[in-house]
Motif scaffolding. Structure first.
Motif, PDB file in Angstrom:
ATOM      1  N   CYS A   1     -10.494  16.489  30.715  1.00 36.06           N
ATOM      2  CA  CYS A   1     -11.773  16.772  31.413  1.00 36.06           C
ATOM      3  C   CYS A   1     -12.409  15.568  32.183  1.00 36.06           C
ATOM      4  O   CYS A   1     -13.646  15.843  32.679  1.00 36.06           O
ATOM      5  CB  CYS A   1     -12.443  17.611  30.571  1.00 36.06           C
ATOM      6  N   ALA A   2     -11.890  14.526  31.957  1.00 38.73           N
ATOM      7  CA  ALA A   2     -12.382  13.346  32.885  1.00 38.73           C
ATOM      8  C   ALA A   2     -12.777  13.625  34.331  1.00 38.73           C
ATOM      9  O   ALA A   2     -13.935  13.258  34.760  1.00 38.73           O
ATOM     10  CB  ALA A   2     -11.580  12.082  32.502  1.00 38.73           C
ATOM     11  N   PRO A   3     -11.809  14.162  34.853  1.00 33.58           N
ATOM     12  CA  PRO A   3     -12.292  14.402  36.350  1.00 33.58           C
ATOM     13  C   PRO A   3     -13.468  15.347  36.434  1.00 33.58           C
ATOM     14  O   PRO A   3     -14.171  15.358  37.493  1.00 33.58           O
ATOM     15  CB  PRO A   3     -10.956  15.238  37.026  1.00 33.58           C
ATOM     16  N   VAL A   4     -13.636  16.182  35.509  1.00 30.86           N
ATOM     17  CA  VAL A   4     -14.625  17.046  35.622  1.00 30.86           C
ATOM     18  C   VAL A   4     -16.151  16.534  35.324  1.00 30.86           C
ATOM     19  O   VAL A   4     -16.909  16.467  36.175  1.00 30.86           O
ATOM     20  CB  VAL A   4     -14.655  18.271  34.569  1.00 30.86           C
ATOM     21  N   ALA A   5     -15.954  15.610  34.269  1.00 26.94           N
ATOM     22  CA  ALA A   5     -16.892  14.581  34.111  1.00 26.94           C
ATOM     23  C   ALA A   5     -17.542  13.570  35.220  1.00 26.94           C
ATOM     24  O   ALA A   5     -18.803  13.351  35.659  1.00 26.94           O
ATOM     25  CB  ALA A   5     -16.743  13.718  32.618  1.00 26.94           C
ATOM     26  N   ALA A   6     -16.377  13.219  35.919  1.00 32.37           N
ATOM     27  CA  ALA A   6     -16.662  12.402  36.997  1.00 32.37           C
ATOM     28  C   ALA A   6     -17.329  13.309  38.218  1.00 32.37           C
ATOM     29  O   ALA A   6     -18.245  12.819  38.893  1.00 32.37           O
ATOM     30  CB  ALA A   6     -15.337  11.752  37.631  1.00 32.37           C
TER      31      ALA A   6
END
Length: 271
Positions: free
Chosen positions: A243-248
């Protein structure tokens, strides 16, 4: 299309090239800057080593595993600091009234600010993070697969984007604070420090702040857990590291909202 894009970006590339040349023109000074920047990174890594020298593991992670977390987070922060860190100069522009000069040019204000400088000395600090990351990937028993390689790339790009967004968010807040850089630094640089630590030892308030609102846990800790095959804390699902892209994306939503509100609040330098 390519020619049009090249023409639009030519002024920004020219400014960045001139900044890079000016920093490299005094070789002795540039070498000292590189050495001092690297020393800062080495000291921060040494703090992790000293901490784990006195314990076998912390938050369920051993030193070799936290080395991977540190490498991911520190590399991403150093690259973001090199390209977006000079947004910290905004309070100086606001106090001196020199920000108004940016308004005279027919380019977006944020893009002008971001491309107004580049801190090449941060390359040395990024090298420390890169070495820590490579060592962490080497010494840990990772069952490599195409998914692991993909997550590593996604984590690096997303982590860079998150830290870059934090610098923009802090810049937008300075339009209101002006003299309150220390306030935003607590979250930007404090977030970097939190990102290099085992987030499994955080209490729930820290998770609320640096885990989700400012999603620093997604810059290194959570992706590293998936790479290592370690269970995520707080009952989070195993795939949360993806989910790192969502957090970004969430970080940049906050950054752009902060910037837009700040620009609308700004009334000029006066005088």
């Amino acid at each position: 299309m390519a020619d049009s894009l090249g023409a639009r970006t030519r002024p920004y590339r020219a400014v960045l090239a001139s900044r890079a040349r000016s920093q490299r023109s005094y070789r002795a000074s540039f070498a000292v800057d590189l050495a001092s920047s690297m020393l800062v990174g080495v000291i921060e890594l040494a703090e992790i080593w000293v901490l784990f020298h006195n314990v076998v593991e912390l938050g369920g992670l051993e030193f070799s595993q936290i080395l991977l977390v540190f490498g991911l987070a520190d590399l991403c922060f150093s690259l973001a600091d090199m390209t977006f860190g000079h947004c910290d100069n905004l309070p100086t522009y606001l106090r001196a009234g020199t920000l108004d000069v940016f308004y005279l040019r027919p380019q977006p204000l944020l893009l002008q600010l971001v491309t107004s400088d580049i801190s090449l000395r941060r390359l040395a600090r990024a090298a420390v993070g890169a070495v820590a990351l490579v060592v962490g990937l080497t010494v840990n028993d990772i069952a490599w697969s195409p998914a692991h390689v993909l997550l590593l790339l996604v984590a690096i790009v997303s982590g860079y984007a998150m830290f870059a967004g934090m610098f923009v968010w802090a810049g937008g807040a300075q339009f209101f604070l002006v003299e309150g850089a220390e306030t935003t630094n607590a979250f930007v640089y404090g977030g970097r420090y939190a990102a290099t630590q085992p987030a499994s030892v955080w209490n729930r308030p820290l998770w609320a702040v640096f885990g989700f609102f400012f999603p620093m846990a997604f810059t290194g800790f959570l992706p590293a857990l998936w790479l290592l095959g370690v269970e995520a804390p707080l009952g989070l699902p195993d795939w949360v590291g993806w989910c790192a892209p969502v957090a970004a994306a969430w970080t940049w939503v906050m950054a752009l909202v902060s910037w837009r509100l700040g620009v609308r609040h700004y009334q000029g330098g006066g005088g």
